[in-house]
Design an enzyme around this catalytic site. Structure first.
Site, mmCIF file in Angstrom:
data_model
loop_
_atom_site.group_PDB
_atom_site.id
_atom_site.type_symbol
_atom_site.label_atom_id
_atom_site.label_comp_id
_atom_site.label_asym_id
_atom_site.label_seq_id
_atom_site.Cartn_x
_atom_site.Cartn_y
_atom_site.Cartn_z
ATOM 1 N N MET A 162 -1.677 -2.414 -3.985
ATOM 2 C CA MET A 162 -2.580 -1.328 -3.853
ATOM 3 C C MET A 162 -1.346 -0.188 -4.274
ATOM 4 O O MET A 162 -1.792 0.998 -2.800
ATOM 5 C CB MET A 162 -3.435 -1.391 -2.608
ATOM 6 C CG MET A 162 -4.219 -3.106 -2.961
ATOM 7 S SD MET A 162 -4.438 -3.313 -0.765
ATOM 8 C CE MET A 162 -3.436 -4.131 -0.142
ATOM 9 N N GLY B 58 -6.900 -13.160 6.477
ATOM 10 C CA GLY B 58 -5.749 -12.272 7.264
ATOM 11 C C GLY B 58 -5.247 -12.210 8.704
ATOM 12 O O GLY B 58 -5.536 -13.346 9.582
ATOM 13 N N SER B 59 -6.445 -11.539 9.348
ATOM 14 C CA SER B 59 -6.888 -11.234 10.957
ATOM 15 C C SER B 59 -7.822 -12.421 11.515
ATOM 16 O O SER B 59 -7.301 -12.877 12.228
ATOM 17 C CB SER B 59 -7.890 -9.834 10.803
ATOM 18 O OG SER B 59 -9.346 -9.866 9.917
ATOM 19 N N GLY C 234 -11.023 -10.052 1.884
ATOM 20 C CA GLY C 234 -11.015 -9.278 2.189
ATOM 21 C C GLY C 234 -12.375 -9.516 3.430
ATOM 22 O O GLY C 234 -13.437 -10.140 2.758
ATOM 23 N N GLY C 235 -12.394 -10.043 4.987
ATOM 24 C CA GLY C 235 -13.125 -10.354 5.604
ATOM 25 C C GLY C 235 -13.359 -11.914 5.101
ATOM 26 O O GLY C 235 -14.543 -12.263 5.793
ATOM 27 N N GLY D 90 -6.928 -1.283 1.756
ATOM 28 C CA GLY D 90 -6.266 -0.763 2.328
ATOM 29 C C GLY D 90 -6.499 -1.144 3.808
ATOM 30 O O GLY D 90 -5.670 -0.525 4.941
ATOM 31 N N PHE D 91 -7.344 -2.212 3.989
ATOM 32 C CA PHE D 91 -6.689 -2.869 5.965
ATOM 33 C C PHE D 91 -7.438 -3.967 6.074
ATOM 34 O O PHE D 91 -8.123 -3.995 5.618
ATOM 35 C CB PHE D 91 -7.812 -1.329 6.577
ATOM 36 C CG PHE D 91 -6.869 -0.221 7.123
ATOM 37 C CD1 PHE D 91 -6.329 0.580 7.229
ATOM 38 C CD2 PHE D 91 -7.764 1.201 6.129
ATOM 39 C CE1 PHE D 91 -5.897 1.855 7.413
ATOM 40 C CE2 PHE D 91 -7.910 2.167 5.610
ATOM 41 C CZ PHE D 91 -6.667 3.192 6.437
ATOM 42 N N GLY D 92 -6.659 -4.441 7.230
ATOM 43 C CA GLY D 92 -7.020 -5.241 6.980
ATOM 44 C C GLY D 92 -8.481 -5.541 8.780
ATOM 45 O O GLY D 92 -8.522 -4.167 8.690
ATOM 46 N N GLY D 93 -8.666 -6.896 8.697
ATOM 47 C CA GLY D 93 -9.724 -6.877 9.983
ATOM 48 C C GLY D 93 -11.109 -5.949 9.343
ATOM 49 O O GLY D 93 -11.983 -5.859 10.771
ATOM 50 N N HIS E 78 -0.353 -8.326 -3.785
ATOM 51 C CA HIS E 78 -1.684 -7.518 -4.456
ATOM 52 C C HIS E 78 -0.624 -5.843 -4.381
ATOM 53 O O HIS E 78 -0.468 -5.812 -2.964
ATOM 54 C CB HIS E 78 -1.972 -7.724 -2.964
ATOM 55 C CG HIS E 78 -3.344 -7.201 -2.997
ATOM 56 N ND1 HIS E 78 -4.341 -6.747 -2.555
ATOM 57 C CD2 HIS E 78 -4.212 -6.008 -4.578
ATOM 58 C CE1 HIS E 78 -5.444 -6.341 -3.070
ATOM 59 N NE2 HIS E 78 -5.167 -5.733 -3.921
ATOM 60 N N MET F 66 0.959 -0.799 0.022
ATOM 61 C CA MET F 66 -0.041 0.385 0.014
ATOM 62 C C MET F 66 1.146 0.965 -0.040
ATOM 63 O O MET F 66 1.911 1.438 0.511
ATOM 64 C CB MET F 66 -1.121 0.490 1.419
ATOM 65 C CG MET F 66 -1.929 -1.219 1.417
ATOM 66 S SD MET F 66 -2.412 -1.150 2.594
ATOM 67 C CE MET F 66 -3.447 -3.037 3.114
HETATM 68 C C1 DX5 Z 1 -6.869 -5.195 1.974
HETATM 69 C C2 DX5 Z 1 -6.022 -6.499 1.940
HETATM 70 C C3 DX5 Z 1 -6.499 -7.901 2.643
HETATM 71 C C4 DX5 Z 1 -6.209 -7.472 4.382
HETATM 72 C C5 DX5 Z 1 -7.110 -8.981 4.552
HETATM 73 O O1 DX5 Z 1 -7.173 -4.263 1.498
HETATM 74 O O2 DX5 Z 1 -5.701 -6.283 0.595
HETATM 75 O O3 DX5 Z 1 -5.235 -8.492 1.841
HETATM 76 O O4 DX5 Z 1 -4.773 -7.792 4.245
HETATM 77 O O5 DX5 Z 1 -7.410 -9.105 5.731
HETATM 78 P P1 DX5 Z 1 -8.532 -9.589 6.275
HETATM 79 O O6 DX5 Z 1 -8.698 -10.816 6.152
HETATM 80 O O7 DX5 Z 1 -8.409 -9.335 7.809
HETATM 81 O O8 DX5 Z 1 -9.945 -9.410 5.875
HETATM 82 ZN ZN ZN Z 2 -4.606 -8.199 -0.293
#
Ligand code: DX5
Ligand code: ZN
Length: 227
Positions: free
Chosen positions: A78, A208-209, A187-188, A152-155, A76, A47
């Site tokens: 971004m 991820g999370s 995502g999610g 932009g963000f995990g979780g 990935h 990012m």
């Molecule tokens: C968000 C990222 C995702 C993120 C997924 O911008 O591209 O790859 O890390 O994280 P979770 O599984 O926590 O949604």
């Molecule tokens: Zn990603």
């Protein structure tokens, strides 16, 4: 629907673990644990603070990771101008480079640049971008990365409206008989949302999370794969 479920059964689901949620101070231990737990790929979220409102990690971290693991490296991007950096990410160890259709550079230039660097090529679309925007590129790529959260963000929580978009992309691939193009969902993803994405046609799940929250990552990974 039964055709979709069949597809999920026929093709192995792969898990690409997003290291955005890993303990970065102990990344080497985390990588070993992920490997033991059965991760298929490592998802590496880059990012730039412009394309998305967050800054993560980049080339030196990828280089260090690629020296430590033989897992497939799913990068990935971004970032606003992916074209400029493709060669650097390839040299740093990427196996697959995915860029955003919404970024500033022309996909018809970015895709051949990725190929030139001997990496697999992926295109990602944000939640607001319709599936049909992918049509001109379907024959040129290996992976479509469908964002099921705003990047932009995990979780964040999975956007259920995106499930229909996964289904639509799956149909587009079937219509053109492009069996080698894989759908990755990002995502999610957790034990509740994985079955929904897989039934719609996903082949690869980014997580991820959810995974990093579990005490037993191996069984959590199996839960996702077998959903
Ligand atoms: C968000 C990222 C995702 C993120 C997924 O911008 O591209 O790859 O890390 O994280 P979770 O599984 O926590 O949604
Ligand atoms: Zn990603």
């Amino acid at each position: 629907m039964s055709e979709l479920i069949n597809k999920a059964n026929m093709r192995d689901t792969e898990i690409s673990v997003s290291i955005l949620s890993a303990d970065l101070l102990h990344l080497q231990d985390e990588l070993e644990e992920l490997k033991k737990a059965g991760a298929d790929q490592l998802h590496f979220d880059v990012m730039d603070g412009q394309f998305v409102p967050n800054i993560s990690f980049g080339l030196p971290v990828l280089q260090a990771v690629s020296k430590q693991t033989d897992l497939f490296l799913d990068v990935h991007l971004m970032i606003q101008n992916p074209l400029r950096y493709i060669e650097n990410f390839a040299n740093a160890g990427a196996d697959l480079i995915t860029f955003h259709l919404e970024s500033a550079d022309d996909p018809f230039q970015v895709i051949p640049e990725i190929r030139k660097c001997h990496c697999k090529a992926g295109i990602s679309i944000k939640p607001g971008t319709p599936a049909k925007a992918l049509l001109p590129f379907l024959d040129l790529i290996d992976v479509i990365l469908v964002m099921t959260v705003e990047p932009g963000f995990g979780g964040q929580s999975y956007l259920h409206d995106m499930t229909e978009k996964i289904r639509e992309i799956y149909s587009m691939i079937q219509d053109r008989d492009l069996r080698n193009v894989r759908i990755e969902v990002d995502g999610g993803i957790d034990s509740e949302t994985a079955p929904e994405a897989l039934q719609a046609g996903a082949d690869i799940l980014v997580s991820g999370s959810y995974l990093f929250r579990q005490n037993d990552m191996k069984s959590a990974m199996l839960t996702l794969k077998n959903s």
